[in-house]
Design a protein around this motif. Sequence first.
Motif, PDB file in Angstrom:
ATOM      1  N   GLU A  33      -8.708  -6.195  -7.917  1.00 49.54           N
ATOM      2  CA  GLU A  33      -7.253  -6.339  -7.874  1.00 49.54           C
ATOM      3  C   GLU A  33      -6.748  -6.843  -6.518  1.00 49.54           C
ATOM      4  O   GLU A  33      -5.546  -7.011  -6.328  1.00 49.54           O
ATOM      5  CB  GLU A  33      -6.581  -5.001  -8.205  1.00 49.54           C
ATOM      6  CG  GLU A  33      -6.740  -4.585  -9.648  1.00 49.54           C
ATOM      7  CD  GLU A  33      -5.993  -5.514 -10.599  1.00 49.54           C
ATOM      8  OE1 GLU A  33      -4.816  -5.813 -10.349  1.00 49.54           O
ATOM      9  OE2 GLU A  33      -6.604  -5.952 -11.590  1.00 49.54           O
ATOM     10  N   GLY A  34      -7.644  -7.044  -5.580  1.00 51.14           N
ATOM     11  CA  GLY A  34      -7.247  -7.575  -4.281  1.00 51.14           C
ATOM     12  C   GLY A  34      -6.666  -6.552  -3.326  1.00 51.14           C
ATOM     13  O   GLY A  34      -6.030  -6.910  -2.338  1.00 51.14           O
ATOM     14  N   LEU A  35      -6.907  -5.276  -3.583  1.00 51.31           N
ATOM     15  CA  LEU A  35      -6.379  -4.215  -2.724  1.00 51.31           C
ATOM     16  C   LEU A  35      -7.295  -3.902  -1.551  1.00 51.31           C
ATOM     17  O   LEU A  35      -6.833  -3.489  -0.492  1.00 51.31           O
ATOM     18  CB  LEU A  35      -6.132  -2.951  -3.545  1.00 51.31           C
ATOM     19  CG  LEU A  35      -5.071  -3.096  -4.630  1.00 51.31           C
ATOM     20  CD1 LEU A  35      -5.137  -1.924  -5.594  1.00 51.31           C
ATOM     21  CD2 LEU A  35      -3.696  -3.218  -4.014  1.00 51.31           C
ATOM     22  N   ILE A  36      -8.588  -4.040  -1.772  1.00 54.17           N
ATOM     23  CA  ILE A  36      -9.575  -3.830  -0.711  1.00 54.17           C
ATOM     24  C   ILE A  36     -10.566  -4.979  -0.788  1.00 54.17           C
ATOM     25  O   ILE A  36     -10.608  -5.716  -1.779  1.00 54.17           O
ATOM     26  CB  ILE A  36     -10.298  -2.468  -0.838  1.00 54.17           C
ATOM     27  CG1 ILE A  36     -11.061  -2.351  -2.157  1.00 54.17           C
ATOM     28  CG2 ILE A  36      -9.318  -1.311  -0.657  1.00 54.17           C
ATOM     29  CD1 ILE A  36     -11.893  -1.082  -2.298  1.00 54.17           C
ATOM     30  N   MET A  67       3.991   4.175  -7.392  1.00 55.27           N
ATOM     31  CA  MET A  67       4.042   2.754  -7.064  1.00 55.27           C
ATOM     32  C   MET A  67       3.010   1.989  -7.886  1.00 55.27           C
ATOM     33  O   MET A  67       1.844   2.387  -7.930  1.00 55.27           O
ATOM     34  CB  MET A  67       3.744   2.519  -5.578  1.00 55.27           C
ATOM     35  CG  MET A  67       4.822   3.004  -4.648  1.00 55.27           C
ATOM     36  SD  MET A  67       6.290   1.975  -4.747  1.00 55.27           S
ATOM     37  CE  MET A  67       7.439   3.110  -5.464  1.00 55.27           C
ATOM     38  N   PRO A  68       3.415   0.908  -8.530  1.00 54.97           N
ATOM     39  CA  PRO A  68       2.438   0.105  -9.274  1.00 54.97           C
ATOM     40  C   PRO A  68       1.513  -0.648  -8.328  1.00 54.97           C
ATOM     41  O   PRO A  68       1.873  -0.932  -7.178  1.00 54.97           O
ATOM     42  CB  PRO A  68       3.306  -0.863 -10.086  1.00 54.97           C
ATOM     43  CG  PRO A  68       4.663  -0.811  -9.498  1.00 54.97           C
ATOM     44  CD  PRO A  68       4.781   0.435  -8.683  1.00 54.97           C
ATOM     45  N   LEU A  69       0.329  -0.975  -8.811  1.00 51.79           N
ATOM     46  CA  LEU A  69      -0.652  -1.672  -7.981  1.00 51.79           C
ATOM     47  C   LEU A  69      -0.110  -3.001  -7.460  1.00 51.79           C
ATOM     48  O   LEU A  69      -0.421  -3.412  -6.351  1.00 51.79           O
ATOM     49  CB  LEU A  69      -1.951  -1.901  -8.747  1.00 51.79           C
ATOM     50  CG  LEU A  69      -2.763  -0.642  -9.049  1.00 51.79           C
ATOM     51  CD1 LEU A  69      -4.024  -1.004  -9.831  1.00 51.79           C
ATOM     52  CD2 LEU A  69      -3.117   0.104  -7.791  1.00 51.79           C
ATOM     53  N   LYS A  70       0.706  -3.663  -8.235  1.00 49.67           N
ATOM     54  CA  LYS A  70       1.288  -4.935  -7.794  1.00 49.67           C
ATOM     55  C   LYS A  70       2.120  -4.735  -6.523  1.00 49.67           C
ATOM     56  O   LYS A  70       2.030  -5.529  -5.591  1.00 49.67           O
ATOM     57  CB  LYS A  70       2.164  -5.514  -8.905  1.00 49.67           C
ATOM     58  CG  LYS A  70       2.839  -6.804  -8.537  1.00 49.67           C
ATOM     59  CD  LYS A  70       3.726  -7.310  -9.659  1.00 49.67           C
ATOM     60  CE  LYS A  70       4.461  -8.556  -9.209  1.00 49.67           C
ATOM     61  NZ  LYS A  70       5.423  -9.010 -10.200  1.00 49.67           N
ATOM     62  N   THR A  71       2.897  -3.678  -6.474  1.00 54.84           N
ATOM     63  CA  THR A  71       3.721  -3.380  -5.303  1.00 54.84           C
ATOM     64  C   THR A  71       2.841  -3.046  -4.105  1.00 54.84           C
ATOM     65  O   THR A  71       3.110  -3.486  -2.986  1.00 54.84           O
ATOM     66  CB  THR A  71       4.673  -2.209  -5.615  1.00 54.84           C
ATOM     67  OG1 THR A  71       5.494  -2.578  -6.734  1.00 54.84           O
ATOM     68  CG2 THR A  71       5.553  -1.862  -4.429  1.00 54.84           C
ATOM     69  N   ILE A  72       1.785  -2.290  -4.341  1.00 58.34           N
ATOM     70  CA  ILE A  72       0.857  -1.927  -3.259  1.00 58.34           C
ATOM     71  C   ILE A  72       0.168  -3.189  -2.731  1.00 58.34           C
ATOM     72  O   ILE A  72       0.059  -3.390  -1.515  1.00 58.34           O
ATOM     73  CB  ILE A  72      -0.177  -0.893  -3.750  1.00 58.34           C
ATOM     74  CG1 ILE A  72       0.525   0.388  -4.221  1.00 58.34           C
ATOM     75  CG2 ILE A  72      -1.186  -0.579  -2.653  1.00 58.34           C
ATOM     76  CD1 ILE A  72      -0.365   1.334  -5.007  1.00 58.34           C
ATOM     77  N   GLU A  74       1.249  -6.281  -2.787  1.00 60.56           N
ATOM     78  CA  GLU A  74       2.221  -7.068  -2.014  1.00 60.56           C
ATOM     79  C   GLU A  74       2.437  -6.462  -0.631  1.00 60.56           C
ATOM     80  O   GLU A  74       2.533  -7.186   0.355  1.00 60.56           O
ATOM     81  CB  GLU A  74       3.547  -7.171  -2.769  1.00 60.56           C
ATOM     82  CG  GLU A  74       3.486  -8.056  -3.992  1.00 60.56           C
ATOM     83  CD  GLU A  74       3.082  -9.485  -3.679  1.00 60.56           C
ATOM     84  OE1 GLU A  74       3.638 -10.067  -2.726  1.00 60.56           O
ATOM     85  OE2 GLU A  74       2.207 -10.016  -4.384  1.00 60.56           O
ATOM     86  N   ALA A  75       2.503  -5.153  -0.559  1.00 61.44           N
ATOM     87  CA  ALA A  75       2.700  -4.490   0.733  1.00 61.44           C
ATOM     88  C   ALA A  75       1.501  -4.725   1.642  1.00 61.44           C
ATOM     89  O   ALA A  75       1.661  -4.940   2.845  1.00 61.44           O
ATOM     90  CB  ALA A  75       2.926  -2.994   0.524  1.00 61.44           C
ATOM     91  N   PHE A  76       0.303  -4.704   1.082  1.00 63.16           N
ATOM     92  CA  PHE A  76      -0.909  -4.906   1.880  1.00 63.16           C
ATOM     93  C   PHE A  76      -0.987  -6.325   2.449  1.00 63.16           C
ATOM     94  O   PHE A  76      -1.632  -6.557   3.456  1.00 63.16           O
ATOM     95  CB  PHE A  76      -2.156  -4.607   1.063  1.00 63.16           C
ATOM     96  CG  PHE A  76      -2.523  -3.143   1.015  1.00 63.16           C
ATOM     97  CD1 PHE A  76      -1.759  -2.179   1.653  1.00 63.16           C
ATOM     98  CD2 PHE A  76      -3.648  -2.734   0.331  1.00 63.16           C
ATOM     99  CE1 PHE A  76      -2.110  -0.838   1.608  1.00 63.16           C
ATOM    100  CE2 PHE A  76      -4.016  -1.398   0.285  1.00 63.16           C
ATOM    101  CZ  PHE A  76      -3.237  -0.453   0.927  1.00 63.16           C
ATOM    102  N   LYS A  77      -0.328  -7.279   1.805  1.00 63.57           N
ATOM    103  CA  LYS A  77      -0.355  -8.654   2.316  1.00 63.57           C
ATOM    104  C   LYS A  77       0.279  -8.741   3.705  1.00 63.57           C
ATOM    105  O   LYS A  77      -0.043  -9.642   4.467  1.00 63.57           O
ATOM    106  CB  LYS A  77       0.359  -9.591   1.351  1.00 63.57           C
ATOM    107  CG  LYS A  77      -0.449  -9.891   0.109  1.00 63.57           C
ATOM    108  CD  LYS A  77       0.274 -10.854  -0.789  1.00 63.57           C
ATOM    109  CE  LYS A  77      -0.542 -11.122  -2.049  1.00 63.57           C
ATOM    110  NZ  LYS A  77       0.167 -12.015  -2.967  1.00 63.57           N
TER     111      LYS A  77
END
Length: 151
Positions: A33-36, A67-72, A74-77
């Motif tokens: 999902e691109g989070l890590i 918080m949905p993963l999409k929001t997380i 975007e924040a990580f970007k």
Amino acid sequence: MDVPQRLPMELSVGEVARRSGLAVSALHFYEAEGLISSHRTAGNQRRYPREVLRRVAIIKVAQRAGMPLKTIREAFKALPQGRTPTVADWKRLSTAWKAELDRRIERLTRLRDHLNGCIGCGCLSVKDCPLRNPWDRLAEEGTGARLLDPD
């Protein structure tokens, strides 16, 4: 004489799972999902930078707050790759998420407050129902099945 052990600069997926309390499959999912992110060794094994533990902690807290993963994602970007998120980073993220949580709480409170009246009348009228069709907005959109979120 005891020699202090050096902490590894990179962690295997099993080490991240053990230290974060997540399943290996969850870590693979977060990565997809691109989070890590990780890199592969010459032996094709995943290796994660140590900062991934802080990112995983932030993900877990944010998910617990709804918080949905999409929001997380975007924040990580906004966070620099390869750097452990700082207290200032967390404050910036949590401040933005607080506003979103306040909107959700207000929406859920409004829903809760209208729910009793809806159950009380028992009609669930598409025309008159303040939950499904507040202020008869659906009529303005034409005929046919319509759903409307009061927000």
